[in-house]
Design a protein around this motif. Structure first.
Motif, PDB file in Angstrom:
ATOM      1  N   ARG A 308       0.608  -1.373  -0.248  1.00 26.81           N
ATOM      2  CA  ARG A 308      -0.015   0.088  -0.021  1.00 26.81           C
ATOM      3  C   ARG A 308       0.697   1.549   0.369  1.00 26.81           C
ATOM      4  N   SER A 309       2.516   1.114   0.586  1.00 16.82           N
ATOM      5  CA  SER A 309       3.006   2.032   0.826  1.00 16.82           C
ATOM      6  C   SER A 309       2.809   2.631  -1.097  1.00 16.82           C
ATOM      7  N   SER A 310       3.449   2.938  -1.796  1.00 12.45           N
ATOM      8  CA  SER A 310       3.989   2.415  -3.226  1.00 12.45           C
ATOM      9  C   SER A 310       2.577   3.180  -3.640  1.00 12.45           C
ATOM     10  N   TRP A 311       1.516   4.230  -3.351  1.00  7.25           N
ATOM     11  CA  TRP A 311       0.587   4.486  -3.713  1.00  7.25           C
ATOM     12  C   TRP A 311      -0.283   5.415  -2.881  1.00  7.25           C
ATOM     13  N   ARG A 312      -0.503   6.852  -3.433  1.00  6.28           N
ATOM     14  CA  ARG A 312      -1.768   7.389  -2.565  1.00  6.28           C
ATOM     15  C   ARG A 312      -2.726   7.076  -3.661  1.00  6.28           C
ATOM     16  N   PRO A 313      -3.903   6.714  -3.040  1.00  2.00           N
ATOM     17  CA  PRO A 313      -5.332   7.071  -3.928  1.00  2.00           C
ATOM     18  C   PRO A 313      -5.602   8.440  -3.449  1.00  2.00           C
ATOM     19  N   GLN A 314      -6.617   8.942  -5.317  1.00  2.00           N
ATOM     20  CA  GLN A 314      -6.801   9.876  -5.130  1.00  2.00           C
ATOM     21  C   GLN A 314      -7.991  10.659  -3.991  1.00  2.00           C
ATOM     22  N   PRO A 315      -8.211  12.031  -3.467  1.00  2.00           N
ATOM     23  CA  PRO A 315      -8.560  12.363  -2.561  1.00  2.00           C
ATOM     24  C   PRO A 315      -9.904  12.093  -2.930  1.00  2.00           C
ATOM     25  N   ILE A 316     -10.918  11.364  -3.798  1.00  2.00           N
ATOM     26  CA  ILE A 316     -12.163  11.302  -3.803  1.00  2.00           C
ATOM     27  C   ILE A 316     -12.270  10.059  -3.087  1.00  2.00           C
ATOM     28  N   PHE A 317     -11.541   9.188  -3.239  1.00  2.00           N
ATOM     29  CA  PHE A 317     -10.990   8.096  -1.993  1.00  2.00           C
ATOM     30  C   PHE A 317     -11.516   8.598  -1.085  1.00  2.00           C
ATOM     31  N   ASP A 318     -10.178   8.782  -0.021  1.00  2.00           N
ATOM     32  CA  ASP A 318     -10.935   9.828   0.769  1.00  2.00           C
ATOM     33  C   ASP A 318     -11.999  10.587   1.900  1.00  2.00           C
ATOM     34  N   LEU A 319     -12.530  10.710   0.652  1.00  2.00           N
ATOM     35  CA  LEU A 319     -13.577  12.158   0.841  1.00  2.00           C
ATOM     36  C   LEU A 319     -14.496  11.364   1.598  1.00  2.00           C
ATOM     37  N   ILE A 320     -15.069   9.904   0.304  1.00  2.00           N
ATOM     38  CA  ILE A 320     -15.993   8.769   0.589  1.00  2.00           C
ATOM     39  C   ILE A 320     -15.235   7.767   2.160  1.00  2.00           C
ATOM     40  N   ALA A 321     -14.581   7.805   2.152  1.00  2.00           N
ATOM     41  CA  ALA A 321     -14.253   7.156   3.116  1.00  2.00           C
ATOM     42  C   ALA A 321     -14.200   7.826   4.667  1.00  2.00           C
ATOM     43  N   THR A 322     -14.242   8.876   4.230  1.00  2.00           N
ATOM     44  CA  THR A 322     -14.465  10.180   5.786  1.00  2.00           C
ATOM     45  C   THR A 322     -15.819  10.037   5.919  1.00  2.00           C
ATOM     46  N   LYS A 323     -16.783  10.996   4.892  1.00  2.00           N
ATOM     47  CA  LYS A 323     -18.047  10.942   5.259  1.00  2.00           C
ATOM     48  C   LYS A 323     -18.270   9.818   5.581  1.00  2.00           C
ATOM     49  N   GLY A 324     -18.456   8.250   5.285  1.00  2.00           N
ATOM     50  CA  GLY A 324     -19.185   7.308   5.766  1.00  2.00           C
ATOM     51  C   GLY A 324     -18.555   6.881   6.372  1.00  2.00           C
ATOM     52  N   ARG A 325     -17.566   7.534   6.785  1.00  2.00           N
ATOM     53  CA  ARG A 325     -16.683   6.594   8.085  1.00  2.00           C
ATOM     54  C   ARG A 325     -16.640   5.160   7.535  1.00  2.00           C
ATOM     55  N   ILE A 326     -16.433   4.989   6.459  1.00  2.00           N
ATOM     56  CA  ILE A 326     -16.100   3.551   5.844  1.00  2.00           C
ATOM     57  C   ILE A 326     -14.606   2.870   5.761  1.00  2.00           C
ATOM     58  N   ASP A 327     -14.329   1.796   6.586  1.00  2.00           N
ATOM     59  CA  ASP A 327     -12.832   1.403   7.506  1.00  2.00           C
ATOM     60  C   ASP A 327     -12.366   1.055   5.821  1.00  2.00           C
ATOM     61  N   SER A 328     -11.001   0.784   5.970  1.00  2.00           N
ATOM     62  CA  SER A 328      -9.916   0.724   4.660  1.00  2.00           C
ATOM     63  C   SER A 328     -10.421  -1.362   4.536  1.00  2.00           C
ATOM     64  N   ASP A 329     -11.223  -2.270   5.132  1.00  3.43           N
ATOM     65  CA  ASP A 329     -11.020  -2.807   4.407  1.00  3.43           C
ATOM     66  C   ASP A 329     -12.505  -2.905   3.620  1.00  3.43           C
ATOM     67  N   GLU A 330     -13.867  -1.983   4.315  1.00  2.00           N
ATOM     68  CA  GLU A 330     -14.503  -2.446   3.201  1.00  2.00           C
ATOM     69  C   GLU A 330     -14.195  -1.289   1.626  1.00  2.00           C
ATOM     70  N   MET A 331     -13.230  -0.121   1.865  1.00  2.00           N
ATOM     71  CA  MET A 331     -12.949   0.750   0.585  1.00  2.00           C
ATOM     72  C   MET A 331     -12.100  -0.125  -0.235  1.00  2.00           C
ATOM     73  N   GLU A 332     -11.967  -1.143  -0.017  1.00  2.00           N
ATOM     74  CA  GLU A 332     -10.852  -2.138  -0.544  1.00  2.00           C
ATOM     75  C   GLU A 332     -11.839  -2.985  -1.159  1.00  2.00           C
ATOM     76  N   ARG A 333     -12.475  -3.728  -0.395  1.00  2.00           N
ATOM     77  CA  ARG A 333     -12.812  -5.028  -0.987  1.00  2.00           C
ATOM     78  C   ARG A 333     -14.340  -4.063  -1.930  1.00  2.00           C
ATOM     79  N   THR A 334     -14.743  -2.581  -2.109  1.00  2.00           N
ATOM     80  CA  THR A 334     -15.799  -2.043  -2.849  1.00  2.00           C
ATOM     81  C   THR A 334     -14.561  -1.212  -3.881  1.00  2.00           C
ATOM     82  N   PHE A 335     -13.592  -0.573  -3.530  1.00  2.00           N
ATOM     83  CA  PHE A 335     -13.132   0.315  -4.262  1.00  2.00           C
ATOM     84  C   PHE A 335     -11.549  -0.065  -5.402  1.00  2.00           C
ATOM     85  N   ASN A 336     -11.712   0.027  -6.878  1.00  2.00           N
ATOM     86  CA  ASN A 336     -10.038   0.636  -6.458  1.00  2.00           C
ATOM     87  C   ASN A 336      -9.114   0.832  -6.536  1.00  2.00           C
ATOM     88  N   GLN A 337      -9.079   2.127  -5.616  1.00  2.00           N
ATOM     89  CA  GLN A 337      -8.231   3.057  -4.883  1.00  2.00           C
ATOM     90  C   GLN A 337      -7.046   3.754  -5.404  1.00  2.00           C
TER      91      GLN A 337
END
Length: 386
Positions: A308-337
């Motif tokens: 994971r340290s090889s890249w930083r996901p675009q800000p839209i992914f951070d916005l979704i995770a923050t607004k929805g209080r979505i944990d990292s596992d759920e983000m990785e199961r749902t989005f391309n990150q």
């Protein structure tokens, strides 16, 4: 593109049940004298003339996608394609079908219809190229509540653009008007693509070897997955507006414009990699994210280590995770990150592969490696911040 029909599967603009020409009365002019005129297809909500107008308007866009192998034009009952079998020793045809999903709701709310066609093509052809197949042609299907020719042309223009990016032909399709099932402003689209690959050049998990390197091909954003969650988090619970410019996204465009950024089409990039580098497999990162898709390209005795340290996901992914209080596992199961495709290549060709992708304007980097294991994907480390 062909003509408009109420029933999927018919392409001649006729009533699929009786064979009568749509919009005509079921008796002759003399037989009908003194009797009340029967109902017409138009009165039922299907406008044949609007559909025919849409076909005429889209012809020039569609013709620009034609490869030399296309036989005939638009308007027949089937698209014809002359496969050049001399190019392949043992040709295998590959097929893929897909849609765009609820991202279409964003397009409909924004009144922007010329980008989702690119998403459609990407979802189809980038699945084809995973096995090493060259996309040859695609057929589309557009179902709508009301045929508005200008809107249909916008949709198909996007599909045609996507086909040109992918190097394949749009050889036909269907526009179906479904009043009563869809509201006048609603539509859904799907597509089916055909590709070809030599039997001895099919890519996949059986070619992956211990010590291979994972190369990430950066995504253009969300692509076309997870939009039910996106809409729930941002537009529902988050009460955000599509026309709002969000500073946290790092670009001066509205939220709606960010959500409608088209899916990256990797087909030609991947085909170039196959020609120039020792590529063993690809993984198209769609629904299920990196863990759910990369595992499909691994043999049972090897694991993929993703750093994971090889890249930083675009800000839209951070916005979704923050607004929805979505944990990292759920983000990785749902989005391309931020990773739209993964190439698995021999270690000797890593630098060459990344240089080639850079020449194609694809952001690429070493994502991880293949190690001994049990056919699993291991996500290690944390994303870079800054």
């Amino acid at each position: 593109m062909t003509q408009v029909t109420e029933r999927a599967g018919t392409t001649d603009g006729t009533n699929g049940e009786t064979g009568q020409r749509a919009g005509t009365v079921p008796w002759s002019g003399t037989a009908g004298r003194g009797r009340k005129r029967g109902s017409s297809y138009a009165e039922a909500g299907v406008n044949i003339e609007a559909g025919e107008q849409a076909v005429e308007l889209m012809k020039s866009k569609v013709h620009k996608t034609f490869r030399p192998e296309v036989v005939g034009g638009i308007g027949g009952f089937a698209g014809l394609f002359a496969l050049d079998t001399t190019k392949y020793s043992k040709p295998l045809l590959a097929s893929s079908t897909d849609g765009v999903g609820t991202k279409l709701l964003i397009a409909q709310q924004m009144g922007i219809h010329d980008t989702v066609g690119v998403d459609l093509v990407a979802m189809v052809v980038d699945d084809l190229v995973v096995c090493g197949a060259e996309p040859l042609f695609l057929q589309d299907y557009v179902a709508c509540g009301e045929v508005v020719p200008e809107r249909i042309v916008e949709i198909v223009a996007g599909i045609a653009d996507g086909c040109r990016y992918a190097g394949c032909s749009l050889v036909g399709g269907e526009v179906a008007e479904h009043p009563g099932m869809l509201r006048p402003d609603e539509y859904d689209i799907s597509g089916t693509g055909i590709g070809v690959v030599d039997a001895d050049k099919v890519l996949g998990g059986d070619r992956v070897q211990l010590g291979d390197t994972l190369i990430a091909l950066g995504s253009s954003g969300l692509h076309s997955n997870g939009f039910s969650l996106v809409r729930h988090v941002l537009l529902g619970a988050g009460r955000m507006k599509l026309d709002t410019v969000v500073d946290d996204l790092g670009v001066q465009r509205s939220l709606g414009e960010e959500l409608l950024v088209p899916t990256r089409i990797y087909a030609q990039d991947c085909l170039s990699l196959i020609q120039e580098c020792d590529v063993h497999a690809f993984a198209h990162i769609t629904g299920g994210g990196i863990p759910g898709n990369l595992v499909r390209s691994l043999p049972e005795d090897l694991d993929a280590i993703v750093d994971r340290s090889s890249w930083r996901p675009q800000p839209i992914f951070d916005l979704i995770a923050t607004k929805g209080r979505i944990d990292s596992d759920e983000m990785e199961r749902t989005f391309n990150q931020g990773v739209g495709m993964v190439a698995i290549v021999g270690p000797a060709d890593v630098d060459r592969a990344i240089s080639l992708l850079a020449a194609h304007d694809v952001n690429a980097w070493v994502l991880g490696e293949v190690v001994e294991g049990e056919g699993r994907v291991q996500m290690l480390g944390e994303h870079t911040r800054g």
